[in-house]
Design an enzyme around this catalytic site. Structure first.
Site, PDB file in Angstrom:
ATOM      1  N   ILE A 194       0.827  -1.207   0.000  1.00 49.15           N
ATOM      2  CA  ILE A 194       0.000   0.000   0.000  1.00 49.15           C
ATOM      3  C   ILE A 194       0.859   1.253   0.000  1.00 49.15           C
ATOM      4  O   ILE A 194       0.350   2.361  -0.044  1.00 49.15           O
ATOM      5  CB  ILE A 194      -0.964   0.046   1.221  1.00 49.15           C
ATOM      6  CG1 ILE A 194      -0.208  -0.229   2.520  1.00 49.15           C
ATOM      7  CG2 ILE A 194      -2.116  -0.899   1.038  1.00 49.15           C
ATOM      8  CD1 ILE A 194      -1.050  -0.021   3.757  1.00 49.15           C
ATOM      9  N   GLY A 195       2.156   1.088   0.042  1.00 52.50           N
ATOM     10  CA  GLY A 195       3.003   2.268  -0.005  1.00 52.50           C
ATOM     11  C   GLY A 195       4.463   1.881  -0.100  1.00 52.50           C
ATOM     12  O   GLY A 195       4.861   0.789   0.319  1.00 52.50           O
ATOM     13  N   GLY A 221       8.239   3.694   0.665  1.00 58.23           N
ATOM     14  CA  GLY A 221       8.917   4.884   1.182  1.00 58.23           C
ATOM     15  C   GLY A 221      10.408   4.654   1.266  1.00 58.23           C
ATOM     16  O   GLY A 221      10.915   3.616   0.823  1.00 58.23           O
ATOM     17  N   GLY A 270      11.280   1.414   3.116  1.00 56.05           N
ATOM     18  CA  GLY A 270      10.979   0.141   2.473  1.00 56.05           C
ATOM     19  C   GLY A 270       9.533   0.135   2.034  1.00 56.05           C
ATOM     20  O   GLY A 270       8.944   1.181   1.794  1.00 56.05           O
ATOM     21  N   ASP A 274       9.260  15.612   9.964  1.00 57.12           N
ATOM     22  CA  ASP A 274       8.862  15.322   8.592  1.00 57.12           C
ATOM     23  C   ASP A 274       7.356  15.451   8.445  1.00 57.12           C
ATOM     24  O   ASP A 274       6.685  14.544   7.976  1.00 57.12           O
ATOM     25  CB  ASP A 274       9.339  13.931   8.179  1.00 57.12           C
ATOM     26  CG  ASP A 274       9.376  13.787   6.657  1.00 57.12           C
ATOM     27  OD1 ASP A 274       9.317  14.827   5.956  1.00 57.12           O
ATOM     28  OD2 ASP A 274       9.446  12.655   6.174  1.00 57.12           O
TER      29      ASP A 274
END
Ligand SMILES: *[C@@H]1O[C@H](CO)[C@@H](O)[C@H](O)[C@H]1NC(C)=O
Ligand SMILES: *[C@@H]1O[C@H](CO)[C@@H](O)[C@H](O)[C@H]1NC(C)=O
Ligand SMILES: *[C@@H]1O[C@H](CO)[C@@H](O)[C@H](O)[C@H]1NC(C)=O
Ligand SMILES: *[C@@H]1O[C@H](CO)[C@@H](O)[C@H](O)[C@H]1NC(C)=O
Ligand SMILES: *[C@@H]1O[C@H](CO)[C@@H](O)[C@H](O)[C@H]1NC(C)=O
Ligand SMILES: *[C@@H]1O[C@H](CO)[C@@H](O)[C@H](O)[C@H]1NC(C)=O
Ligand SMILES: *[C@@H]1O[C@H](CO)[C@@H](O)[C@H](O)[C@H]1NC(C)=O
Ligand SMILES: *[C@@H]1O[C@H](CO)[C@@H](O)[C@H](O)[C@H]1NC(C)=O
Ligand SMILES: *[C@@H]1O[C@H](CO)[C@@H](O)[C@H](O)[C@H]1NC(C)=O
Ligand SMILES: *[C@@H]1O[C@H](CO)[C@@H](O)[C@H](O)[C@H]1NC(C)=O
Ligand SMILES: *[C@@H]1O[C@H](CO)[C@@H](O)[C@H](O)[C@H]1NC(C)=O
Ligand SMILES: *[C@@H]1O[C@H](CO)[C@@H](O)[C@H](O)[C@H]1NC(C)=O
Length: 817
Positions: A487-488, A490, A493, A605
């Site tokens: 699902i993502g 980055g 990982g 962030d």
């Protein structure tokens, strides 16, 4: 000549070997007082010499009576019987005083025997025993408890931290009564036996054990075999588990003492002898791979006390590839997916122990269960080799129930009972009233809670916190890290969607690189995430560090990132009201981080991709806590390595490398602009003047044409006042100098105002272009706001993370402005 020298060498060598053997086999306590009370001769029991009482306490001022107890007539099946032939009886307050050579943990063992004596009738004995700091026994009326090894005798064992050079054990008989003791031990024990602190169950973090006094409640050897004191390095007595087993499910008893391997781990026979680790009670699942039952032991404990529970494990049987199971204390899960192999570094036969502090309860039972892990790929197994339960002193320094509750004596007078009954009735009624009031308050509080207040700490299910998951469990949850579950992706990982056995949906972040840096960040994130809980911060469910993996399991956020709901996808667009609520939620999460209970944490962030939305579009801040904290703080505080996401970086941080909470405020201001405009911070595909969102917005603001900037999807619903408020806050957040920026608390308050100004109606009654001209636009020059961005080539960096480091934790006292 030559022969003499040789022989002396030989003698030396023999002495040397002997001393080594002493160190490795025998235990030589610094303090070792063994007293055969009331005796005139020394008594040897299991190679330990108990000294005649008179030899120790010759100058006792109170001249207590030494008596013979006729113990030998009882023919008791205990090796201590020789000690019970005599007793010392006290008719007044009396002390045993010991000079302590080595401060630290000591055993104090009190031996009692039910004697018959013409002068001292045992049923008249009533007394207390205490040390300088702790009450060991209060209003004790001897009655054989059966806790000892022989009938008619029993041993009370305490483990005390002695921090003075003298220990005084005081026996205080009641009026017209007497105190007695048959034998007494005060012995140093190895410091490592009792840890400095232990985890509490249900999960409430760690608790110090340093100054606590402990009393052994029960010490059990699993496998239906007892272990006598002479087979234990520290002369502990281990009773068989048979008497405590809940007999509905019977384990398989196994024994293989030769399989126990003390080499290679830190767990030595100080903790438990090989005889304990070499026998076990094992889940009987041989013929049924679907076995799903617990083995349960039920122990009697004193209500109102905390207990230290120590589990002893040693894999002496299993040939299966995995040995993973669940451990329960009462109805709480103490360890889910406990993986013995991982804990013993896969050393065959290596012993392992684990401590928990069980919080006090009203129950006089403490249940311990082991049962199979609910994982399809793991054959149902469970093993337990030994168990110790130790009572922890209460806040009054007492280890005796009578100090906590009123007398349970059966000789209570009727009037007293009536009094108690009336008192209890009053107490019950008041408790009921208080409870009802409490429920009411809670309801009100809950409503207030929903209405939004600061620092609301999430209610969380204690069974889902910070568990170490076995790799196989995560494989199962993610279909063996199936690409279709991703699902993502980055810097760290890939992130997978997963479903645990109990149907909990989770997000599984699997670290890619095995760099040293990555591992440190991994550990820090786990440590931090397990400390901080807030409904607007994504919470940790577990982790896995097996097989060099770096996997963190978070709660699953149904609606993905805020970013995906603002631009670049086909997802339904958020209304202005929803956007405000998302901003408020994430501001609340950040405010919590900045004003956290002990240390301020700087997220570092903040960006729309790190704000996640649950099924109700409630915002939670994610990806915090990856950076290191602690001693090298100053190093990172003024750091040449700029970390964060491009486009969101605080210009002050970029130019001066000074990191404060206000850097997050700046980044949050950028997110607010994204929310307002529905476009990325940096969009290289746009005409040059529009590439940088901040520059563009500021330029348009000064010319008063906000309608060109606001996301067309929401332009019709925004109320002027709400927009004005929102824009003002965003602008303040983006102030060049950190000091000029508001705190997250101010931002939060102002955002709530903006939401109120928007009113309750979901749809704006009328919308027209005029509203924007009503907004008074300030002339603040922000030409320098984007200094930072000009230091980089903009082209290929849209939204990319400059570093896989997401957040930075900083102590409050390091703020520098
Ligand atoms: C008991 O042992 C101690 C120490 O070894 C010794 O000093 C003492 O004389 C002994 N007492 C008797 C009664 O044997
Ligand atoms: C007494 O000691 C002997 C060995 O010295 C041991 O075999 C026996 O089991 C012990 N009995 C008890 C009841 O502890
Ligand atoms: C016994 O010890 C206590 C505590 O150290 C002290 O207060 C008391 O005076 C002592 N009593 C006797 C009889 O020595
Ligand atoms: C011990 O037992 C003997 C015989 O039964 C009895 O005569 C004696 O009084 C008893 N001693 C004590 C101290 O009870
Ligand atoms: C001890 O006292 C109890 C009751 O107070 C009595 O029943 C019992 O006979 C007495 N025992 C002796 C040995 O005197
Ligand atoms: C444990 O062993 C004893 C004999 O030592 C036996 O009587 C008992 O039945 C055993 N318990 C179980 C649960 O098998
Ligand atoms: C006991 O364990 C040892 C070492 O693992 C093994 O070699 C031996 O076969 C085992 N004995 C039994 C009876 O299982
Ligand atoms: C452990 O080490 C000792 C001494 O080095 C050795 O004698 C023993 O066999 C070892 N035990 C095992 C199970 O490896
Ligand atoms: C033994 O303990 C030390 C210090 O606590 C630790 O660094 C080491 O890793 C431990 N070794 C094993 C095999 O557990
Ligand atoms: C094992 O015990 C725990 C705690 O009481 C309980 O939650 C769990 O359902 C039990 N499992 C089985 C298979 O009975
Ligand atoms: C322990 O188990 C028994 C029997 O299953 C049960 O009645 C009791 O409530 C349990 N106690 C606790 C504290 O869970
Ligand atoms: C036990 O006693 C010590 C010393 O009196 C005290 O500091 C500690 O808080 C007590 N423990 C508990 C759980 O109250």
């Amino acid at each position: 000549m030559v022969i003499v020298i040789r022989s002396s060498k030989l003698q030396l060598w023999v002495a040397f070997v002997y001393s080594i053997m002493c160190v490795s086999i025998a235990f030589n306590p610094e303090d070792n007082y063994l007293i055969d009370c009331g005796s005139t001769k020394n008594t040897s029991v299991n190679n330990r010499v108990f000294l005649a009482d008179s030899a120790v306490n010759s100058n006792d001022p109170l001249t207590p009576e030494n008596i013979l107890t006729n113990a030998s007539l009882n023919s008791m099946p205990t090796n201590y019987s020789d000690l019970y032939n005599s007793a010392r009886v006290f008719t007044g307050v009396s002390n045993y005083s010991f000079s302590i050579k080595k401060q630290g943990r000591h055993w104090i063992r009190l031996h009692f025997f039910d004697f018959n004596h013409p002068k001292f009738n045992l049923s008249n004995a009533k007394f207390s025993v205490s040390t300088q700091k702790f009450t060991l026994i209060k209003e004790f009326k001897p009655k054989s408890s059966g806790g000892g090894s022989g009938s008619g005798s029993f041993v009370r064992e305490y483990c005390l931290e002695i921090d003075s050079d003298r220990l005084v054990v005081t026996f205080s008989p009641f009026a017209n009564s007497f105190a007695f003791v048959n034998a007494l031990e005060v012995v140093s024990i190895p410091g490592e036996l009792i840890p400095q602190r232990a985890e509490t169950t249900p999960h409430e973090g760690f608790q110090s054990l340093q100054k606590q006094a402990l009393e052994t409640v029960v010490r059990v050897n699993m496998g239906n075999e007892s272990v006598s004191p002479q087979r234990d390095l520290l002369s502990r007595s281990w009773v068989s588990d048979d008497a405590y087993l809940r007999h509905n499910v019977l384990p398989k008893f196994v024994s293989n003492v030769s399989a126990v391997n003390f080499n290679g781990t830190n767990v030595t026979d100080v903790f438990a002898p090989a005889d304990v680790y070499g026998t076990a009670s094992v889940l009987n699942s041989e013929h049924d791979p679907h076995t799903n039952v617990n083995i349960t032991w039920i122990f009697e404990v004193d209500p109102g006390f905390q207990h230290l529970v120590r589990f002893h494990f040693c894999d002496i049987v299993s040939r299966a590839p995995d040995l993973i199971f669940n451990i329960y204390i009462n109805s709480w899960i103490a360890s889910r997916y406990f993986d013995l192999r991982v804990h013993t570094s896969h050393i065959p036969g290596a012993p392992y122990y684990m401590d928990f502090i069980v919080r006090k309860s009203d129950s006089n039972q403490l249940n311990v269960s082991i049962g199979p892990a609910d994982l399809t790929e793991v054959y149902p197994t469970a093993i337990l080799n030994g168990l110790e339960i130790m009572k922890i002193n209460n806040s009054r320094g007492s280890l005796d129930v009578l100090d906590t509750f009123s007398s349970k004596s059966s000789k209570m007078k009727v009037g007293f009972i009536v009094g108690i009954a009336i008192a209890s009735f009053i107490i019950v009624v008041s408790v009921l009233v208080l409870f009802l009031l409490y429920i009411r308050r809670r309801k009100l509080a809950h409503i207030a809670h929903l209405k939004a207040e600061d620092n609301e700490v999430a209610m969380f299910s204690s069974s889902k916190i910070g568990y170490r998951f076995p790799f196989v469990a995560i494989q199962e949850a993610t279909g063996h890290f199936n690409e279709s579950f991703v699902i993502g992706v980055g810097g760290f990982g890939k992130v997978y969607k997963g479903v645990l056995r109990d149907e909990t949906k989770v997000a599984v972040k699997r670290g890619g690189s095995q760099s040293h840096q990555g591992r440190a960040e991994f550990r820090t994130e786990i440590e931090m995430l397990s400390q901080f809980r807030h409904r607007h911060l994504v919470s940790l469910i577990g982790y896995c560090d097996e097989r060099d993996e770096m996997i963190i399991i978070y709660e699953y956020m149904e609606n993905g990132t805020l970013k995906d709901h603002l631009y670049g996808t086909n997802l339904p667009c958020l209304s202005w009201r929803q956007r405000l609520e998302v901003c408020i939620g994430s501001a609340r999460g950040l405010h919590y981080l900045h004003t956290g209970p002990t240390k301020a944490i700087i997220h570092r962030d903040v960006k729309s991709a790190n704000i996640l939305l649950d099924e109700n579009f409630m915002a939670k801040v994610a990806d915090f806590g990856l950076s290191k904290t602690g001693p090298d703080l100053d190093q990172t505080h003024v750091s040449t390595m700029v970390k964060g996401s491009f486009g969101y970086l605080d210009p002050e941080y970029l130019t001066r490398q000074q990191l404060t909470e206000k850097s997050d405020v700046y980044s949050f201001g950028v997110v607010m602009l994204e929310v307002l405009c529905g476009r990325p911070v940096i969009d290289p595909s746009l005409p040059r003047e529009k590439v940088n969102l901040i520059e563009w917005v500021m330029r348009y603001q000064t010319r008063g044409r906000l309608e060109d900037i606001v996301d067309p999807n929401i332009i019709n619903e925004i109320k002027t006042e709400s927009l004005k408020k929102f824009r003002d806050i965003a602008e303040k957040c983006l102030a060049e100098c950190g000091l000029d920026r508001p705190t997250m608390g101010d931002v939060l308050w102002n955002l709530e105002c903006a939401l109120q100004l928007q009113g309750n109606e979901e749809k704006s009654s009328s919308s027209n272009g005029d509203m924007f001209s009503q907004v008074t636009l300030s002339d603040h020059s922000h030409s320098q706001t984007s200094v930072s961005t000009t230091q980089f080539s903009v082209g290929d960096l849209a939204g990319a993370s400059m570093s896989k480091v997401f957040a930075q934790m900083v102590r409050e006292d390091t703020r520098e402005m």
